[in-house]
Design a protein around this motif. Structure first.
Motif, short mmCIF file in Angstrom:
data_model
loop_
_atom_site.label_atom_id
_atom_site.label_comp_id
_atom_site.label_asym_id
_atom_site.label_seq_id
_atom_site.Cartn_x
_atom_site.Cartn_y
_atom_site.Cartn_z
N ASN A 140 -8.41 -4.30 -2.98
CA ASN A 140 -9.44 -3.46 -2.35
C ASN A 140 -9.51 -3.71 -0.85
O ASN A 140 -9.74 -2.78 -0.07
N LEU A 141 -9.35 -4.93 -0.41
CA LEU A 141 -9.39 -5.25 1.00
C LEU A 141 -8.23 -4.58 1.74
O LEU A 141 -8.40 -4.03 2.83
N ILE A 142 -7.05 -4.62 1.14
CA ILE A 142 -5.88 -3.98 1.76
C ILE A 142 -6.10 -2.46 1.87
O ILE A 142 -5.76 -1.84 2.88
N PHE A 199 -6.16 -0.34 5.24
CA PHE A 199 -5.22 0.77 5.39
C PHE A 199 -5.96 2.06 5.79
O PHE A 199 -5.52 2.80 6.68
N ILE A 200 -7.09 2.30 5.15
CA ILE A 200 -7.88 3.51 5.47
C ILE A 200 -8.41 3.43 6.90
O ILE A 200 -8.41 4.42 7.63
N LEU A 201 -8.85 2.22 7.29
CA LEU A 201 -9.36 2.07 8.66
C LEU A 201 -8.27 2.32 9.69
O LEU A 201 -8.52 2.91 10.75
N ILE A 202 -7.06 1.85 9.38
CA ILE A 202 -5.94 2.06 10.30
C ILE A 202 -5.64 3.55 10.43
O ILE A 202 -5.39 4.07 11.54
N ILE A 203 -5.67 4.26 9.31
CA ILE A 203 -5.40 5.71 9.33
C ILE A 203 -6.46 6.44 10.16
O ILE A 203 -6.15 7.30 10.98
#
Length: 251
Positions: free
Chosen positions: A3-5, A9-13
């Motif tokens: 879940n952390l990854i 990943f969503i934040l990076i996008i």
């Protein structure tokens, strides 16, 4: 851990989406850094500093705006409804963002008020016949007001002038009277030319009496060519002249 990854990943996008912008050839981006204007960027790939820089997108293509029908009272106190179309585009994107809240709405409002004020300075006949001159004046005045906003008005065209029914009937009567006047003038000119030709013909016949006899015979020929029951007996003028002389002697 998974879940952390996923969250990272969503934040990076989202960060990339807010950082990289692509503007089309007809678009420009007005960039603000911490609320202060920085520059105008585009077209193509634009990179913004996340959470620090914001961009407002401006379209540089020509806008076609339909001005709603406006109630106008002409200089000769005739009430008409007039609508027009305005062509304009943004030349300076930074002014269109910094100087006015909504440049499209502002241009629409100034077009409506200018249409009423300018057309009120003309009489109805000028309004109907001198549209090109009025269009140029409207374009000049509206462009002068929108220039501080970075907006260039390229053309203004009056689309339709709605006249009251009473005025339409009055104009129809006026046009009919004008046509009758022209018809009478043409008829009078024809009568004048005919009288002038007859005068010239009589002068020629007076100089040569034989022409009168020839004209008499020609008239008989024209009458005989038609189907009628009239019988004519031509008498030479030389036969009548002695009797006329005898009458003059007796008197």
């Amino acid at each position: 851990m998974f879940n952390l990854i996923t969250v990272i990943f969503i934040l990076i996008i989202l960060l990339i989406a807010n950082t990289i912008k692509i503007l089309k050839e007809y678009e420009r981006g007005v960039v603000f850094r911490l609320g202060r204007f920085v520059s105008v960027r585009g077209p193509g790939l634009i990179i913004l500093i996340p959470l620090i820089e914001k961009m407002v997108k401006i379209n540089l293509r020509t806008f076609v705006m339909d001005v709603p029908p406006q109630d106008v009272i002409t200089k000769d106190n005739v009430s008409v409804k007039v609508n027009a179309v305005v062509y304009f585009r943004v030349l300076h994107p930074e002014k269109a963002v910094l100087e006015v809240e909504d440049f499209y709405y502002a241009t629409s409002q100034i077009s409506q008020t200018t249409l009423r004020s300018i057309l009120g300075q003309f009489e109805l006949d000028d309004l109907l016949s001198n549209r090109e001159k009025i269009n140029i004046e409207l374009q000049s005045v509206i462009d002068k007001h929108t220039d501080p906003w970075g907006v260039k008005v390229s053309a203004v065209e009056i689309k339709h002038i709605d006249l009251p029914q009473e005025m339409q009937r009055a104009m129809a009567r006026q046009a009919e009277a004008e046509r009758e006047r022209r018809a009478k003038i043409i008829h009078a000119d024809g009568e004048l030319q005919s009288a002038e030709r007859l005068t010239q013909a009589s002068e020629i016949m007076a100089r040569s009496p034989v022409t009168l006899q020839l004209r008499y015979l020609q008239t008989l020929n024209e009458i005989a060519s038609e189907k009628n029951s009239t019988i004519l007996f031509p008498i030479p003028m030389d036969i009548i002249k002695p009797f006329l002389k005898i009458k003059d002697i007796d008197e």
